[in-house]
Design an enzyme around this catalytic site. Structure first.
Site, PDB file in Angstrom:
ATOM      1  N   SER A 148       0.877  -1.249  -0.038  1.00 17.75           N
ATOM      2  CA  SER A 148      -0.043  -0.165  -0.052  1.00 17.75           C
ATOM      3  C   SER A 148       0.935   1.277  -0.095  1.00 17.75           C
ATOM      4  O   SER A 148       2.162   1.006   0.244  1.00 17.75           O
ATOM      5  CB  SER A 148      -0.971   0.075   1.199  1.00 17.75           C
ATOM      6  N   TYR A 161      -3.505  -0.850  10.077  1.00 17.68           N
ATOM      7  CA  TYR A 161      -3.126  -1.161   8.470  1.00 17.68           C
ATOM      8  C   TYR A 161      -1.793  -0.577   8.037  1.00 17.68           C
ATOM      9  O   TYR A 161      -1.112  -1.315   7.241  1.00 17.68           O
ATOM     10  CB  TYR A 161      -4.306  -0.400   7.709  1.00 17.68           C
TER      11      TYR A 161
END
Length: 257
Positions: A148, A161
């Site tokens: 990400s 996350y």
């Protein structure tokens, strides 16, 4: 080898976790179009069956395996079934993931662990089980982890996350360090802001939508199909000397202030 042959996945089998929809399904379709046999994965058998049917004329080369990537015994069982079926996994894409937004001062430990287990620990266990078989049979293989933008930078309210995706970057490097000698290439894709069901709350927020478009040099949200070319490259012979890298598919967001 011709330029086209470098990207030909005919005769290869790819297992893509979290592939009943979204990015996972888009990448699985791309690999199928490049010639690969596909094993879809998820927890809902009906959704997986529908996803398999959506491949149309290529549906005959698509299979699915129902298991939870957070359950180590279920993962081992799934690989055992693939072994019994004589299905050799040449390409693994660790795509399954969840998001959870909460300020750290309000974050419960259980939610922290759930995000880490789904996004990071599952990639380790899946990668280990796939690599054990790749090493044992020789001939190498491809492992593609999904990172990400938060593999590099942080945003408020998504600490678990961010920690998980930062871990994906270093897990990928660790895989390369230990398994490259066996002909295994482990790399990662770091998507930018992609218009998926998981990001629906963000795409429907007018202020956030404007921020993404203004912050991204390409001036738009990414689409699931934008990851397909990178996935094919990393799954194919074209990337045989690429290892331990994270390729960001983000419309240029990380390149600018």
């Amino acid at each position: 080898m011709s330029a086209i042959a470098y990207f030909d996945l005919t005769g290869k089998t790819a297992l893509v976790t979290g592939s009943s929809g979204g990015l996972g399904l888009a990448m699985a379709r791309g690999l199928a179009e490049a010639g690969a046999e596909i094993v879809l994965n998820g927890r809902d058998a009906d959704r997986l069956a529908q996803a398999a049917e959506s491949f149309g004329e290529r549906a005959g080369q698509v299979h699915f395996s129902v298991f939870d990537v957070c359950d180590e015994e279920a993962i081992k069982g799934a690989f055992g079934r693939l072994d019994n079926e004589g299905r050799v996994i040449d390409i693994l894409i660790n795509n399954a993931g969840v998001q959870f937004r909460r300020p750290m001062l309000e974050l419960e430990s259980a939610d922290w662990r759930r995000v880490l287990e789904t996004n990071l620990t599952s990639a380790f266990i899946m990668g280990r089980e796939a690599a054990r078989r790749m090493v044992a049979r020789g001939g190498g293989g491809k492992i593609i982890n999904i990172g990400s933008l938060t593999s590099e930078v942080a945003r408020a309210t998504v600490a678990p996350y961010t920690a998980a995706k930062g871990g994906i970057k270093m897990l990928t490097r660790s895989m390369a360090a230990e398994w490259a000698a066996h002909g295994i290439q482990a790399n990662a894709i770091g998507p930018g802001y992609i218009d998926t069901e998981m990001n629906k709350a963000l795409t429907s927020d007018a202020n956030f939508d404007a921020w993404v478009k203004g912050r991204t040099p390409s001036g738009r949200w990414g689409l699931p199909k934008d990851l397909v070319g990178t996935a094919i490259f990393l799954a194919s012979a074209a990337s045989d000397y690429v290892n331990g890298q994270t390729i960001y598919v983000d419309g240029g967001m990380l390149a600018v202030l």
